[in-house]
Design an enzyme around this catalytic site. Structure first.
Site, PDB file in Angstrom:
ATOM      1  N   ASP A 173       3.403  -0.751   6.141  1.00 28.40           N
ATOM      2  CA  ASP A 173       3.605   0.014   7.388  1.00 28.40           C
ATOM      3  C   ASP A 173       2.744  -0.453   8.558  1.00 28.40           C
ATOM      4  O   ASP A 173       2.545   0.310   9.506  1.00 28.40           O
ATOM      5  CB  ASP A 173       3.357   1.514   7.166  1.00 28.40           C
ATOM      6  CG  ASP A 173       4.341   2.129   6.175  1.00 28.40           C
ATOM      7  OD1 ASP A 173       5.294   1.434   5.772  1.00 28.40           O
ATOM      8  OD2 ASP A 173       4.150   3.303   5.808  1.00 28.40           O
ATOM      9  N   PRO A 231       5.798 -11.674   1.686  1.00 24.11           N
ATOM     10  CA  PRO A 231       7.019 -12.245   1.101  1.00 24.11           C
ATOM     11  C   PRO A 231       8.158 -11.239   1.201  1.00 24.11           C
ATOM     12  O   PRO A 231       7.976 -10.071   0.867  1.00 24.11           O
ATOM     13  CB  PRO A 231       6.631 -12.479  -0.368  1.00 24.11           C
ATOM     14  CG  PRO A 231       5.536 -11.483  -0.636  1.00 24.11           C
ATOM     15  CD  PRO A 231       4.796 -11.321   0.668  1.00 24.11           C
ATOM     16  N   MET A 232       9.295 -11.677   1.697  1.00 21.91           N
ATOM     17  CA  MET A 232      10.472 -10.797   1.750  1.00 21.91           C
ATOM     18  C   MET A 232      11.693 -11.620   1.347  1.00 21.91           C
ATOM     19  O   MET A 232      12.095 -12.549   2.066  1.00 21.91           O
ATOM     20  CB  MET A 232      10.667 -10.225   3.161  1.00 21.91           C
ATOM     21  CG  MET A 232       9.614  -9.216   3.564  1.00 21.91           C
ATOM     22  SD  MET A 232       9.949  -8.464   5.168  1.00 21.91           S
ATOM     23  CE  MET A 232       9.434  -9.751   6.288  1.00 21.91           C
ATOM     24  N   ALA A 233      12.242 -11.289   0.187  1.00 22.74           N
ATOM     25  CA  ALA A 233      13.415 -12.018  -0.308  1.00 22.74           C
ATOM     26  C   ALA A 233      14.545 -11.889   0.703  1.00 22.74           C
ATOM     27  O   ALA A 233      14.812 -10.802   1.215  1.00 22.74           O
ATOM     28  CB  ALA A 233      13.838 -11.453  -1.657  1.00 22.74           C
ATOM     29  N   ASN A 260      -1.558  -3.970   2.693  1.00 23.98           N
ATOM     30  CA  ASN A 260      -0.166  -4.117   3.122  1.00 23.98           C
ATOM     31  C   ASN A 260       0.519  -2.749   3.130  1.00 23.98           C
ATOM     32  O   ASN A 260       0.216  -1.890   2.324  1.00 23.98           O
ATOM     33  CB  ASN A 260       0.545  -5.089   2.146  1.00 23.98           C
ATOM     34  CG  ASN A 260       2.054  -5.111   2.324  1.00 23.98           C
ATOM     35  OD1 ASN A 260       2.794  -4.825   1.385  1.00 23.98           O
ATOM     36  ND2 ASN A 260       2.523  -5.454   3.507  1.00 23.98           N
ATOM     37  N   LYS A 266       0.244  -9.794  -6.090  1.00 21.64           N
ATOM     38  CA  LYS A 266       0.687  -8.789  -5.112  1.00 21.64           C
ATOM     39  C   LYS A 266       1.245  -7.602  -5.891  1.00 21.64           C
ATOM     40  O   LYS A 266       2.116  -7.764  -6.748  1.00 21.64           O
ATOM     41  CB  LYS A 266       1.761  -9.374  -4.198  1.00 21.64           C
ATOM     42  CG  LYS A 266       2.268  -8.355  -3.182  1.00 21.64           C
ATOM     43  CD  LYS A 266       2.982  -9.045  -2.043  1.00 21.64           C
ATOM     44  CE  LYS A 266       3.539  -8.056  -1.042  1.00 21.64           C
ATOM     45  NZ  LYS A 266       4.686  -7.307  -1.562  1.00 21.64           N
ATOM     46  N   CYS A 289       7.519  -5.856  -6.143  1.00 19.09           N
ATOM     47  CA  CYS A 289       8.892  -5.651  -5.683  1.00 19.09           C
ATOM     48  C   CYS A 289       9.575  -4.554  -6.497  1.00 19.09           C
ATOM     49  O   CYS A 289       9.580  -4.601  -7.723  1.00 19.09           O
ATOM     50  CB  CYS A 289       9.671  -6.954  -5.801  1.00 19.09           C
ATOM     51  SG  CYS A 289      11.274  -6.808  -5.046  1.00 19.09           S
ATOM     52  N   GLY A 293       5.157  -7.191   6.853  1.00 18.07           N
ATOM     53  CA  GLY A 293       6.507  -7.559   6.447  1.00 18.07           C
ATOM     54  C   GLY A 293       7.528  -7.173   7.487  1.00 18.07           C
ATOM     55  O   GLY A 293       7.826  -7.925   8.416  1.00 18.07           O
ATOM     56  N   ARG A 294       8.036  -5.940   7.382  1.00 16.94           N
ATOM     57  CA  ARG A 294       9.184  -5.541   8.192  1.00 16.94           C
ATOM     58  C   ARG A 294       8.933  -5.607   9.688  1.00 16.94           C
ATOM     59  O   ARG A 294       9.848  -5.898  10.457  1.00 16.94           O
ATOM     60  CB  ARG A 294       9.633  -4.141   7.762  1.00 16.94           C
ATOM     61  CG  ARG A 294      10.248  -4.152   6.364  1.00 16.94           C
ATOM     62  CD  ARG A 294      10.337  -2.760   5.797  1.00 16.94           C
ATOM     63  NE  ARG A 294       9.019  -2.191   5.535  1.00 16.94           N
ATOM     64  CZ  ARG A 294       8.802  -0.949   5.149  1.00 16.94           C
ATOM     65  NH1 ARG A 294       9.810  -0.139   4.990  1.00 16.94           N
ATOM     66  NH2 ARG A 294       7.579  -0.525   4.904  1.00 16.94           N
TER      67      ARG A 294
HETATM   68  C1  LIG Z   1      13.787  -7.297   2.704  1.00 15.72           C
HETATM   69  C2  LIG Z   1      12.520  -7.223   1.899  1.00 15.72           C
HETATM   70  C3  LIG Z   1      12.341  -8.098   0.829  1.00 15.72           C
HETATM   71  C4  LIG Z   1      11.161  -8.056   0.081  1.00 15.72           C
HETATM   72  N1  LIG Z   1      10.980  -8.973  -0.913  1.00 15.72           N
HETATM   73  C5  LIG Z   1       9.781  -9.025  -1.549  1.00 15.72           C
HETATM   74  C6  LIG Z   1       9.505 -10.059  -2.473  1.00 15.72           C
HETATM   75  O1  LIG Z   1      10.322 -10.960  -2.727  1.00 15.72           O
HETATM   76  N2  LIG Z   1       8.299 -10.042  -3.098  1.00 15.72           N
HETATM   77  C7  LIG Z   1       7.361  -9.070  -2.839  1.00 15.72           C
HETATM   78  O2  LIG Z   1       6.264  -9.105  -3.407  1.00 15.72           O
HETATM   79  N3  LIG Z   1       7.595  -8.102  -1.944  1.00 15.72           N
HETATM   80  C8  LIG Z   1       8.769  -8.063  -1.290  1.00 15.72           C
HETATM   81  N4  LIG Z   1       8.974  -7.116  -0.331  1.00 15.72           N
HETATM   82  C9  LIG Z   1       7.884  -6.169  -0.001  1.00 15.72           C
HETATM   83  C10 LIG Z   1       7.041  -6.688   1.173  1.00 15.72           C
HETATM   84  O3  LIG Z   1       6.381  -7.887   0.832  1.00 15.72           O
HETATM   85  C11 LIG Z   1       5.994  -5.649   1.598  1.00 15.72           C
HETATM   86  O4  LIG Z   1       5.144  -5.412   0.516  1.00 15.72           O
HETATM   87  C12 LIG Z   1       6.625  -4.326   2.016  1.00 15.72           C
HETATM   88  O5  LIG Z   1       7.739  -4.545   2.866  1.00 15.72           O
HETATM   89  C13 LIG Z   1       5.605  -3.436   2.732  1.00 15.72           C
HETATM   90  O6  LIG Z   1       5.099  -4.083   3.884  1.00 15.72           O
HETATM   91  P1  LIG Z   1       5.646  -3.713   5.373  1.00 15.72           P
HETATM   92  O7  LIG Z   1       5.529  -2.231   5.531  1.00 15.72           O
HETATM   93  O8  LIG Z   1       4.757  -4.483   6.294  1.00 15.72           O
HETATM   94  O9  LIG Z   1       7.075  -4.146   5.427  1.00 15.72           O
HETATM   95  C14 LIG Z   1      10.150  -7.112   0.398  1.00 15.72           C
HETATM   96  C15 LIG Z   1      10.347  -6.230   1.465  1.00 15.72           C
HETATM   97  C16 LIG Z   1      11.499  -6.276   2.216  1.00 15.72           C
HETATM   98  C17 LIG Z   1      11.643  -5.342   3.385  1.00 15.72           C
END
Ligand SMILES: Cc1cc2nc3c(=O)[nH]c(=O)nc-3n(C[C@H](O)[C@H](O)[C@H](O)COP(=O)(O)O)c2cc1C
Length: 358
Positions: free
Chosen positions: A205, A16-18, A203, A142, A100, A227-228
């Site tokens: 990186d 999830p990414m807002a 989850n 989460k 978050c 995510g990213r």
């Molecule tokens: C732009 C953005 C928005 C995010 N919004 C949420 C969110 O709404 N809820 C949540 O649990 N995590 C949120 N995250 C965290 C991601 O779900 C994830 O845990 C975090 O980016 C690490 O994973 P990654 O390294 O694959 O990006 C957000 C991350 C990013 C970059």
């Protein structure tokens, strides 16, 4: 791979990414290999449910099942009501946000801040499970590894959540204090996995097929969440699936195929947001898609000046056509993923909906 009674096609999940994982983006990720995708967080504040932003987030028209909605808040009863509200609008899985770190969410004691108050965290989990169980809707959680390096309480919270009836736990391998700095660690994720009977998702990186394999091996996790690295590269899911199945790398997508996926995404995006907001919010997706490609930075700057869907679509199509003349396959596709650890936007569903109505 199951979440409660719900079977998933694979164990590669979109995080999830807002501001990013709206319905069009989730659809694209699922089409390109994600077995599961969680919605952007939806606030538990009733007064914001009628806002344009929240109603868009609660709109799942045409979404491929299972529909998973993440809820965020600080009050157990409100979170239970938010779960019921989203189930009424199609949610088949409810995810509780304890991960978050966004400031405004934390000032309100939601998101990862809840990990600092274990009794409240558990009260919320119990209330949400109580609201979902009669409707046969699994609840997932989460979270991060803890509040700070001296307070890594993910294991304690995960065990309590499992006992309360949660069906899956996802752990981002950073503390709240870290924000997105440093590197994710996976030992805490492995400890959670070793202690729980329910599925555990790792989850943090994961940005390449090799990293996906290594995290799965190191943690023993049932699933991984990305995510990213999926920003601008939603086909990473099928690249990872192919690598895990064969040990070989999938060729980068054809440049014209990447163009087609992006245009399809843009059309879905405009349909959800309308022209004014659609053009503006699409810019980040286009920027991510081109950032590591030759000439991508210049194109991103030019594209930010375009104000209509037609102009944006034409510019994207022309740019990719010209790129395809030089590169049949998308160049630097791997570099794009490695470059993906950008700072998250401070997207906040609790407070800023009025400002983010557009
Ligand atoms: C732009 C953005 C928005 C995010 N919004 C949420 C969110 O709404 N809820 C949540 O649990 N995590 C949120 N995250 C965290 C991601 O779900 C994830 O845990 C975090 O980016 C690490 O994973 P990654 O390294 O694959 O990006 C957000 C991350 C990013 C970059």
């Amino acid at each position: 791979m199951f979440i409660g009674h719900i079977a998933l096609p694979n164990r590669l999940f979109a995080a999830p990414m807002a501001g990013v994982t709206d319905r069009p983006f989730r659809q694209l990720c699922k089409r390109l290999g994600a077995g599961y995708a969680v919605s952007e967080m939806v606030t538990s504040r009733k007064d914001l449910w009628t806002s344009l932003k929240t109603s868009r987030r609660a709109n799942h028209d045409g979404e491929v099942a299972p529909i998973s909605v993440q809820i965020a808040g600080t009050d157990a009863q409100m979170m239970a009501e938010a779960a019921a509200y989203n189930i009424d609008r199609g949610a088949q899985i409810i995810d509780i946000n304890m991960g978050c770190p966004a400031k405004k969410v934390c000032n309100k004691w939601a998101g990862s801040a809840l990990m600092q108050d274990e009794p409240l965290a558990l009260e919320i989990v119990e209330a949400v499970v109580a609201a979902c169980a009669p409707r046969n809707v699994p609840v997932t959680l989460k979270m991060r590894t803890g509040w700070c390096s001296t307070e890594r309480n993910a294991l304690r919270i995960a065990l309590a959540a499992e006992a309360a009836g949660v069906a899956m736990v996802t752990v981002h391998g950073r503390t709240r204090e870290q924000g997105y700095k440093g590197h994710a660690e996976y030992d805490t994720v492995a400890a959670v996995k070793a202690a729980l009977r329910i599925p555990v998702c790792a989850n943090g990186d994961i940005d390449s097929p090799e990293k996906a394999r290594d995290v799965l091996v190191q943690t023993g996790a049932d699933a991984i969440m990305i995510g990213r690295a999926a920003q601008g590269r939603p086909w990473i899911f099928r690249e990872i699936a192919h690598f895990l199945a064969t040990g070989e790398h999938l060729a980068p997508p054809a440049t014209l195929q990447a163009k087609a996926w992006l245009l399809e995404h843009l059309n879905d995006h405009y349909a959800l947001y309308g022209e004014y907001a659609g053009v503006r919010t699409a810019r980040k997706h286009i920027g991510w898609a081109v950032r590591a490609l030759p000439g991508g930075e210049e194109f991103r700057a030019r594209m930010n000046t375009l104000e209509s869907c037609d102009d944006q679509v034409r510019a994207v199509a022309d740019w990719f056509d010209a790129l395809a003349d030089e590169h049949r396959l998308l160049p630097h596709a791997v570099a794009a993923a490695n470059d993906s650890l950008i700072e998250p936007i401070d997207a906040d569903p609790m407070i800023s909906s009025a400002q983010q109505q557009a």
